[in-house]
Design an enzyme around this catalytic site. Structure first.
Site, PDB file in Angstrom:
ATOM      1  N   ASP A 196      -6.715 -27.168 -11.162  1.00 52.68           N
ATOM      2  CA  ASP A 196      -5.652 -26.242 -10.762  1.00 52.68           C
ATOM      3  C   ASP A 196      -4.743 -26.073 -11.980  1.00 52.68           C
ATOM      4  O   ASP A 196      -3.882 -26.908 -12.234  1.00 52.68           O
ATOM      5  CB  ASP A 196      -4.871 -26.811  -9.578  1.00 52.68           C
ATOM      6  CG  ASP A 196      -3.710 -25.911  -9.166  1.00 52.68           C
ATOM      7  OD1 ASP A 196      -3.847 -24.676  -9.284  1.00 52.68           O
ATOM      8  OD2 ASP A 196      -2.672 -26.446  -8.744  1.00 52.68           O
TER       9      ASP A 196
ATOM     10  N   GLU B 127      -9.173 -22.526 -10.569  1.00 45.49           N
ATOM     11  CA  GLU B 127      -8.484 -21.481  -9.803  1.00 45.49           C
ATOM     12  C   GLU B 127      -8.302 -20.229 -10.651  1.00 45.49           C
ATOM     13  O   GLU B 127      -7.948 -20.299 -11.818  1.00 45.49           O
ATOM     14  CB  GLU B 127      -7.122 -21.986  -9.337  1.00 45.49           C
ATOM     15  CG  GLU B 127      -6.408 -20.997  -8.435  1.00 45.49           C
ATOM     16  CD  GLU B 127      -5.108 -21.546  -7.893  1.00 45.49           C
ATOM     17  OE1 GLU B 127      -4.073 -20.894  -8.094  1.00 45.49           O
ATOM     18  OE2 GLU B 127      -5.145 -22.628  -7.274  1.00 45.49           O
TER      19      GLU B 127
ATOM     20  N   ASP C  16      -0.468 -30.540  -6.821  1.00 47.55           N
ATOM     21  CA  ASP C  16      -1.397 -29.965  -7.802  1.00 47.55           C
ATOM     22  C   ASP C  16      -2.772 -30.635  -7.711  1.00 47.55           C
ATOM     23  O   ASP C  16      -3.799 -29.962  -7.819  1.00 47.55           O
ATOM     24  CB  ASP C  16      -0.818 -30.099  -9.215  1.00 47.55           C
ATOM     25  CG  ASP C  16       0.475 -29.322  -9.357  1.00 47.55           C
ATOM     26  OD1 ASP C  16       0.442 -28.090  -9.201  1.00 47.55           O
ATOM     27  OD2 ASP C  16       1.531 -29.949  -9.607  1.00 47.55           O
TER      28      ASP C  16
END
Length: 182
Positions: A7, A69, A141
């Site tokens: 991420d 992502e 996260d």
């Protein structure tokens, strides 16, 4: 198969590592790579920390594939550019280790993990904890990174099978076809 989820973020990048055995998922590790110890204006220094950190995680856990992502345009274009550079550093670190990189949106991850795309961070954290039977909530996260790994564990197999039958064509954002954008 071992999957590394990333991420990306310029200040905090989350990572999560899962093992996939058949349909069973097993938690291996998760955490964050932080650049907050550097001055805000030191973009090259932050990019280096992210690159080195993702490479170190990949070396330590030896994943077979990775999921990152996809970043969308935020309200502030400058923030979007900075986040894109952080994402680029993470992807470069993964490819430099010869890892295949799959990309998923936050919406796809939230739909797969929580059941709807507008889920809050706390909901993602709780569902990741439940899915992986963790004793405590992972950080926000790290939870997002683990969620990306979960999505790839399930969707990645289906996409790989489809790719064997017919090559998938990547849709480019804002491409023009016959004078029209789609």
């Amino acid at each position: 198969m071992r999957i590394l989820g990333i991420d990306p973020g310029l200040q905090t990048t989350g990572f999560g590592v899962l093992d996939l055995d058949g349909h069973a998922l097993r938690y291996v590790a998760s955490g964050t790579i932080r650049t907050t110890h550097l001055p805000l204006g030191d973009l090259p220094g932050r990019i280096k920390v992210l690159y080195d950190g993702v490479r170190e995680v990949a070396e330590r856990y030896q994943p077979d594939s990775s999921a990152v992502e996809i970043v969308f345009v935020n309200v502030n274009p400058q923030s979007t550019l900075l986040l894109g550079q952080a994402r680029g550093a993470c992807i470069t670190a993964l490819v430099s280790r010869d890892l295949p990189v799959a990309e998923y949106t936050a919406l796809q991850m939230k739909k797969a993990v929580v059941g709807h795309g507008r889920a809050a961070k706390a909901q993602v954290q709780e569902m990741v904890r439940r899915l992986l039977q963790l004793p405590a909530l992972p950080g926000p996260d790290a939870a997002d990174a683990l969620g990306l790994a979960v999505v790839h564990a399930h969707a990645g197999q289906a996409m790989a099978r489809l790719e064997e039958v017919a090559p998938l064509q990547r849709r480019q954002h804002a491409m023009y076809r016959n004078g029209r954008s789609y």
